[in-house]
Write an enzyme that holds these catalytic residues in place. Structure first.
Site, PDB file in Angstrom:
ATOM      1  N   ARG A   1      -1.817 -56.226  32.448  1.00 37.73           N
ATOM      2  CA  ARG A   1      -1.222 -54.580  32.157  1.00 37.73           C
ATOM      3  C   ARG A   1      -0.724 -54.917  30.374  1.00 37.73           C
ATOM      4  O   ARG A   1      -1.580 -55.857  29.642  1.00 37.73           O
ATOM      5  CB  ARG A   1       0.387 -54.865  33.065  1.00 37.73           C
ATOM      6  CG  ARG A   1       0.726 -56.345  33.073  1.00 37.73           C
ATOM      7  CD  ARG A   1       1.226 -57.284  31.580  1.00 37.73           C
ATOM      8  NE  ARG A   1       1.876 -57.008  31.299  1.00 37.73           N
ATOM      9  CZ  ARG A   1       2.166 -57.262  29.967  1.00 37.73           C
ATOM     10  NH1 ARG A   1       1.347 -58.146  29.311  1.00 37.73           N
ATOM     11  NH2 ARG A   1       2.589 -56.379  28.747  1.00 37.73           N
TER      12      ARG A   1
ATOM     13  N   ALA B   1      -0.400 -51.932  27.435  1.00 38.91           N
ATOM     14  CA  ALA B   1      -1.200 -50.329  27.051  1.00 38.91           C
ATOM     15  C   ALA B   1      -2.695 -51.040  26.227  1.00 38.91           C
ATOM     16  O   ALA B   1      -3.947 -50.499  27.158  1.00 38.91           O
ATOM     17  CB  ALA B   1       0.096 -49.872  25.916  1.00 38.91           C
TER      18      ALA B   1
ATOM     19  N   ARG C   1      -2.687 -45.824  36.129  1.00 40.95           N
ATOM     20  CA  ARG C   1      -0.922 -45.902  35.450  1.00 40.95           C
ATOM     21  C   ARG C   1      -0.662 -45.045  34.489  1.00 40.95           C
ATOM     22  O   ARG C   1      -2.050 -44.650  34.012  1.00 40.95           O
ATOM     23  CB  ARG C   1      -0.876 -47.096  34.983  1.00 40.95           C
ATOM     24  CG  ARG C   1      -0.100 -49.128  35.624  1.00 40.95           C
ATOM     25  CD  ARG C   1       0.175 -49.735  35.110  1.00 40.95           C
ATOM     26  NE  ARG C   1       1.452 -50.054  35.211  1.00 40.95           N
ATOM     27  CZ  ARG C   1       1.902 -50.195  34.363  1.00 40.95           C
ATOM     28  NH1 ARG C   1       1.301 -51.712  33.664  1.00 40.95           N
ATOM     29  NH2 ARG C   1       3.275 -50.744  33.740  1.00 40.95           N
TER      30      ARG C   1
ATOM     31  N   GLN D   1       8.479 -59.631  31.748  1.00 40.13           N
ATOM     32  CA  GLN D   1       7.418 -60.106  31.181  1.00 40.13           C
ATOM     33  C   GLN D   1       7.315 -60.852  29.787  1.00 40.13           C
ATOM     34  O   GLN D   1       6.808 -61.933  29.146  1.00 40.13           O
ATOM     35  CB  GLN D   1       6.691 -58.785  30.357  1.00 40.13           C
ATOM     36  CG  GLN D   1       5.493 -57.505  31.061  1.00 40.13           C
ATOM     37  CD  GLN D   1       6.103 -56.969  32.278  1.00 40.13           C
ATOM     38  OE1 GLN D   1       7.894 -56.887  32.381  1.00 40.13           O
ATOM     39  NE2 GLN D   1       6.182 -55.150  32.179  1.00 40.13           N
TER      40      GLN D   1
ATOM     41  N   ASP E   1       3.722 -47.922  24.825  1.00 39.89           N
ATOM     42  CA  ASP E   1       2.678 -47.514  25.628  1.00 39.89           C
ATOM     43  C   ASP E   1       2.226 -46.660  24.939  1.00 39.89           C
ATOM     44  O   ASP E   1       0.499 -45.768  25.697  1.00 39.89           O
ATOM     45  CB  ASP E   1       3.251 -47.374  27.268  1.00 39.89           C
ATOM     46  CG  ASP E   1       3.318 -49.303  27.601  1.00 39.89           C
ATOM     47  OD1 ASP E   1       4.087 -49.089  26.853  1.00 39.89           O
ATOM     48  OD2 ASP E   1       2.736 -49.464  27.931  1.00 39.89           O
TER      49      ASP E   1
ATOM     50  N   ASN F   1       7.718 -46.506  25.755  1.00 40.36           N
ATOM     51  CA  ASN F   1       7.721 -48.244  26.356  1.00 40.36           C
ATOM     52  C   ASN F   1       9.150 -48.792  26.867  1.00 40.36           C
ATOM     53  O   ASN F   1       9.265 -48.214  27.672  1.00 40.36           O
ATOM     54  CB  ASN F   1       8.438 -49.188  24.830  1.00 40.36           C
ATOM     55  CG  ASN F   1       7.401 -50.490  24.444  1.00 40.36           C
ATOM     56  OD1 ASN F   1       6.245 -51.178  24.216  1.00 40.36           O
ATOM     57  ND2 ASN F   1       8.476 -51.310  24.155  1.00 40.36           N
ATOM     58  N   LYS F   2       8.586 -50.093  27.326  1.00 44.59           N
ATOM     59  CA  LYS F   2       9.422 -50.677  28.544  1.00 44.59           C
ATOM     60  C   LYS F   2      10.608 -50.628  28.428  1.00 44.59           C
ATOM     61  O   LYS F   2      11.002 -50.364  27.496  1.00 44.59           O
ATOM     62  CB  LYS F   2       9.014 -52.684  28.603  1.00 44.59           C
ATOM     63  CG  LYS F   2       9.615 -53.176  29.522  1.00 44.59           C
ATOM     64  CD  LYS F   2       8.791 -52.848  30.512  1.00 44.59           C
ATOM     65  CE  LYS F   2       7.295 -52.852  31.075  1.00 44.59           C
ATOM     66  NZ  LYS F   2       6.977 -52.109  31.887  1.00 44.59           N
TER      67      LYS F   2
HETATM   68  C1  LIG Z   1       0.720 -54.363  24.019  1.00 44.45           C
HETATM   69  S1  LIG Z   1       1.794 -52.941  24.583  1.00 44.45           S
HETATM   70  C2  LIG Z   1       2.169 -54.001  25.494  1.00 44.45           C
HETATM   71  C3  LIG Z   1       3.557 -53.076  26.800  1.00 44.45           C
HETATM   72  O1  LIG Z   1       2.761 -52.324  27.939  1.00 44.45           O
HETATM   73  C4  LIG Z   1       3.902 -53.250  28.326  1.00 44.45           C
HETATM   74  O2  LIG Z   1       4.352 -52.420  29.659  1.00 44.45           O
HETATM   75  P1  LIG Z   1       3.325 -53.202  31.075  1.00 44.45           P
HETATM   76  O3  LIG Z   1       3.345 -55.076  31.305  1.00 44.45           O
HETATM   77  O4  LIG Z   1       4.301 -52.314  32.329  1.00 44.45           O
HETATM   78  O5  LIG Z   1       2.491 -52.528  31.320  1.00 44.45           O
HETATM   79  C5  LIG Z   1       5.589 -52.805  27.238  1.00 44.45           C
HETATM   80  O6  LIG Z   1       5.567 -51.329  27.872  1.00 44.45           O
HETATM   81  C6  LIG Z   1       4.333 -53.587  26.014  1.00 44.45           C
HETATM   82  O7  LIG Z   1       5.182 -52.941  24.904  1.00 44.45           O
END
Ligand SMILES: CSC[C@H]1O[C@H](OP(=O)(O)O)[C@H](O)[C@@H]1O
Length: 350
Positions: free
Chosen positions: A51, A53, A94, A199, A240, A250-251
């Site tokens: 996971r 981006a 996704r 995370q 993202d 973003n998250k």
């Molecule tokens: C370096 S961008 C990472 C970005 O992705 C994460 O989401 P996920 O863990 O659901 O893929 C999160 O938004 C991070 O900021």
């Protein structure tokens, strides 16, 4: 800044297979899963084995290589027709991180011009490897550009994981943080646990401890009083998908941090490679927000924490308006006070 030799690398292409570090099991278990089929890689992205981006984009690029091998073996000179279905499944795995569709588009632009008469695998593996190496280099550049914005002895707050586990290199937000620590700019990092997938607790805290960076883990709800204490100088996060006007997806929880930062005069930095900018999306309002399974909220480590049958909302991302962001850091440069006008300086680099 960690050298690339000793940094955590969640994605490896070895022995003609894609190897992914299963991030669902970190930090207590390190299990590598090996993939030879594009369809299984699509499932791995959907299920968050990998996971983040940029990491999703790099993984998708290697999945296109696997799809091309399967298409050649299945259809021979008609292999291009056999690419549509696996790439459609990959693109749908996704919806929010634009790096996924960006990588598929980059790889598609190459394979459509390849001859039908011999296997495309070698040419596409070179392309996927280049995308991976570009991200490693971009992380290094962004680390330096972002750290230069930070005053000495700063304390920062980060959310989710935008580190080596989310990228091909040392990370976006965590690339700035590790460079800033090395440069004596950052003396302490506060990490939001980042409910519901955790995370921050499971991945970012693990990465920062590996880098021996002073770190404090906190519940997400602690951020407001921490900023009120005056201890925090910057909030530093990844992205993202960034719209053409500088709005940032973003998250989930990032938007609330940006509102709190504005209220408490804390600076807000978004760090992301150019592959995260979606020039076709005018504002954050058009960004599709992924909604994930309810179980991610009702269970922690497979332990039920909510009553059976409760209605659940689980959006995985939110959108932070550009006016709440002080700086967007990319490998092509820094945009201060992002807007549709100031973002244009990055467009020529695409
Ligand atoms: C370096 S961008 C990472 C970005 O992705 C994460 O989401 P996920 O863990 O659901 O893929 C999160 O938004 C991070 O900021």
């Amino acid at each position: 800044m960690q050298s690339t030799s000793d940094m955590i690398q969640p994605i490896k292409w070895q022995d003609q297979q894609l190897h992914l570090l299963d991030q669902r099991l970190l930090p207590t278990q390190q299990l590598w899963l090996n993939y030879e089929h594009a369809s299984e890689v699509s499932n791995a992205i959907r299920d968050m084995v990998v996971r983040g981006a940029p990491a999703i984009g790099i993984t998708a690029a290697y999945a296109v290589v696997l799809a091309a091998r399967e298409a050649w073996n299945k259809a021979g000179v008609n292999w291009k027709q056999a690419m549509y279905e696996p790439l459609a499944k990959l693109a749908a795995s996704r919806p929010t991180a634009v790096n996924l569709s960006w990588a598929i588009e980059q790889m598609t632009a190459i394979y459509v011009n390849l001859p039908e008469t011999y296997s495309p695998e070698k040419a596409l593996l070179e392309a996927a490897t280049h995308i991976h190496q570009q991200d490693i280099a971009a992380n290094q550049t962004m680390g330096k550009l972002g750290a230069d914005l930070i005053d000495p002895d700063s304390m920062v707050l980060t959310h989710c994981n935008a580190g080596a586990l989310a990228t091909g290199g040392v990370g976006t937000a965590l690339g700035v943080i590790s460079q800033g620590y090395s440069d004596g700019k950052i003396k302490h990092v506060y990490v939001d646990e980042t409910r519901p997938w955790l995370q921050g607790a499971r991945l970012t805290a693990w990465e920062l401890l590996q880098g021996k960076i002073p770190t404090t883990l906190q519940a997400d709800v602690t951020a407001a009083s921490l900023m009120a204490s005056g201890k925090i100088h910057w909030v530093i996060v990844g992205a993202d998908r960034i719209a053409a006007n500088g709005d940032v997806a973003n998250k989930i929880g990032t938007y609330s941090l940006a509102v709190l930062a504005k209220y408490h005069q804390v600076k807000f930095m978004v760090v992301a490679p150019l592959s995260t900018i979606d020039w076709q999306t005018e504002t954050g309002k058009q960004i599709e927000i992924e909604h994930r399974p309810s179980r991610e909220v009702t269970h922690i480590a497979n332990q039920q924490i909510a009553p059976d049958g409760v209605k659940v909302s689980n959006p995985a991302f939110d959108v932070t308006p550009a006016e709440l962001i002080n700086a967007i850091v990319t490998e092509a440069g820094v945009v201060l006070s992002p807007s549709v006008t100031t973002m244009k300086k990055l467009h020529k680099h695409n």
